[in-house]
Design an enzyme around this catalytic site. Structure first.
Site, PDB file in Angstrom:
ATOM      1  N   PRO A  11       0.789  -1.231   0.000  1.00  0.00           N
ATOM      2  CG  PRO A  11      -0.032  -1.012   2.164  1.00  0.00           C
ATOM      3  CD  PRO A  11       0.611  -2.006   1.234  1.00  0.00           C
ATOM      4  CG  ASN A  12      -0.207   4.216   1.434  1.00  0.00           C
ATOM      5  OD1 ASN A  12      -1.253   4.635   0.937  1.00  0.00           O
ATOM      6  ND2 ASN A  12      -0.156   3.728   2.668  1.00  0.00           N
ATOM      7  NE  ARG A  19       4.171   6.559   1.710  1.00  0.00           N
ATOM      8  CZ  ARG A  19       4.397   5.302   2.052  1.00  0.00           C
ATOM      9  NH1 ARG A  19       4.781   4.428   1.153  1.00  0.00           N
ATOM     10  NH2 ARG A  19       4.219   4.910   3.286  1.00  0.00           N
ATOM     11  CE1 TYR A  24       9.361   4.725   2.627  1.00  0.00           C
ATOM     12  CE2 TYR A  24       7.771   6.520   2.734  1.00  0.00           C
ATOM     13  CZ  TYR A  24       8.283   5.337   3.233  1.00  0.00           C
ATOM     14  OH  TYR A  24       7.718   4.782   4.352  1.00  0.00           O
ATOM     15  CG  ASN A  75       8.444  -2.238  -0.219  1.00  0.00           C
ATOM     16  OD1 ASN A  75       7.956  -2.364   0.909  1.00  0.00           O
ATOM     17  ND2 ASN A  75       9.034  -1.123  -0.631  1.00  0.00           N
ATOM     18  CB  ALA A  78       1.871   0.008   6.129  1.00  0.00           C
ATOM     19  CG  HIS A  81       5.841  -2.605   9.823  1.00  0.00           C
ATOM     20  ND1 HIS A  81       7.146  -3.036   9.816  1.00  0.00           N
ATOM     21  CD2 HIS A  81       5.781  -1.576   8.921  1.00  0.00           C
ATOM     22  CE1 HIS A  81       7.851  -2.280   8.958  1.00  0.00           C
ATOM     23  NE2 HIS A  81       7.037  -1.394   8.406  1.00  0.00           N
ATOM     24  CG  ASP A  88       0.048 -17.585   7.759  1.00  0.00           C
ATOM     25  OD1 ASP A  88       1.174 -17.666   8.276  1.00  0.00           O
ATOM     26  OD2 ASP A  88      -1.008 -17.586   8.431  1.00  0.00           O
ATOM     27  CD  GLU A  99      10.866  -7.945   5.035  1.00  0.00           C
ATOM     28  OE1 GLU A  99      11.140  -9.074   5.522  1.00  0.00           O
ATOM     29  OE2 GLU A  99      10.524  -6.980   5.750  1.00  0.00           O
ATOM     30  CG  HIS A 101      11.374  -2.715   3.891  1.00  0.00           C
ATOM     31  ND1 HIS A 101      10.009  -2.627   3.870  1.00  0.00           N
ATOM     32  CD2 HIS A 101      11.679  -3.896   4.477  1.00  0.00           C
ATOM     33  CE1 HIS A 101       9.501  -3.704   4.425  1.00  0.00           C
ATOM     34  NE2 HIS A 101      10.484  -4.500   4.805  1.00  0.00           N
ATOM     35  CG  LEU A 102      11.729   2.043  -1.668  1.00  0.00           C
ATOM     36  CD1 LEU A 102      10.499   2.890  -1.921  1.00  0.00           C
ATOM     37  CD2 LEU A 102      12.659   2.074  -2.863  1.00  0.00           C
ATOM     38  CB  SER A 103      13.086   3.910   4.358  1.00  0.00           C
ATOM     39  OG  SER A 103      12.069   3.064   4.886  1.00  0.00           O
ATOM     40  NE  ARG A 108      10.844   5.506   8.080  1.00  0.00           N
ATOM     41  CZ  ARG A 108       9.813   5.363   7.240  1.00  0.00           C
ATOM     42  NH1 ARG A 108       9.839   4.393   6.317  1.00  0.00           N
ATOM     43  NH2 ARG A 108       8.774   6.162   7.309  1.00  0.00           N
TER      44      ARG A 108
HETATM   45  C1  DQA Z   1       8.576   0.757   3.349  1.00  0.00           C
HETATM   46  C2  DQA Z   1       8.759   0.910   4.863  1.00  0.00           C
HETATM   47  C3  DQA Z   1       7.434   0.689   5.579  1.00  0.00           C
HETATM   48  O1  DQA Z   1       7.617   0.833   6.993  1.00  0.00           O
HETATM   49  C4  DQA Z   1       6.412   1.715   5.126  1.00  0.00           C
HETATM   50  O2  DQA Z   1       5.165   1.472   5.745  1.00  0.00           O
HETATM   51  C5  DQA Z   1       6.287   1.800   3.647  1.00  0.00           C
HETATM   52  C6  DQA Z   1       7.478   1.664   2.814  1.00  0.00           C
HETATM   53  C7  DQA Z   1       9.868   1.087   2.563  1.00  0.00           C
HETATM   54  O3  DQA Z   1       9.937   0.720   1.395  1.00  0.00           O
HETATM   55  O4  DQA Z   1      10.782   1.724   3.107  1.00  0.00           O
HETATM   56  O5  DQA Z   1       5.207   2.059   3.130  1.00  0.00           O
HETATM   57  O6  DQA Z   1       8.248  -0.602   3.068  1.00  0.00           O
END
Ligand code: DQA
Length: 149
Positions: A11-12, A19, A24, A75, A78, A81, A88, A99, A101-103, A108
């Protein structure tokens, strides 16, 4: 036919580019999709790149990858977490999972330090920006085909 790697985004992430750019970066999801397409070609893979804001849709994509794809780069954003169902589904797919993650989630807020996915992933790339997607595809190229540019 090259092995298919499914690259999934939660999401997002459709909002990348506008954003929270200090967290990011300025690249859009289309930029990352293009990077994955270029990397897949370089490493001898086929890539399917997708993003959704709907958890059920992501679960359906993961379930549909079983027996069809050779690996998953995800990725989960959110949902990393919060979501046991994604973990599953990834286990049920019986596919290797990376897995991304950009950040750097560990630098964080504390609620981002726990991932439901990490324990079942082959590898976790966090804080490399979009390069993390490329590294994940490079790993799959080496793992599946022995390609090491
Ligand atoms: C994220 C890190 C997550 O905590 C966050 O909710 C995101 C992006 C990242 O790519 O850094 O939406 O997955």
């Amino acid at each position: 036919m090259p092995p298919i790697v499914l690259v999934l985004n939660g999401p997002n992430l459709n909002l990348l580019g506008t954003r929270e750019p200090t967290t990011y970066g300025h690249e859009t999801l289309a930029d990352i999709s293009a990077l994955c397409a270029r990397s897949a070609e370089e490493f001898g893979l086929a890539v399917e790149f997708r993003q959704t804001n709907h958890e059920g849709e992501l679960l359906d994509w993961i379930c549909g990858a079983r027996g069809r794809c050779a690996g998953i780069v995800i990725n989960p954003a959110a949902w990393t977490h919060t979501c046991v169902a994604i973990r599953d589904a990834l286990v049920a797919s019986e596919l290797p999972v990376i897995e991304v993650h950009l950040s750097n989630v560990h630098a964080r807020e504390p609620f981002r330090h726990h991932s439901f996915v990490s324990a079942i992933a082959s590898a976790v790339l966090t804080g490399f920006g979009s390069h993390g997607y490329r590294l994940a595809l490079q790993h799959f190229g080496q793992r599946l085909l022995g390609v090491s540019p």
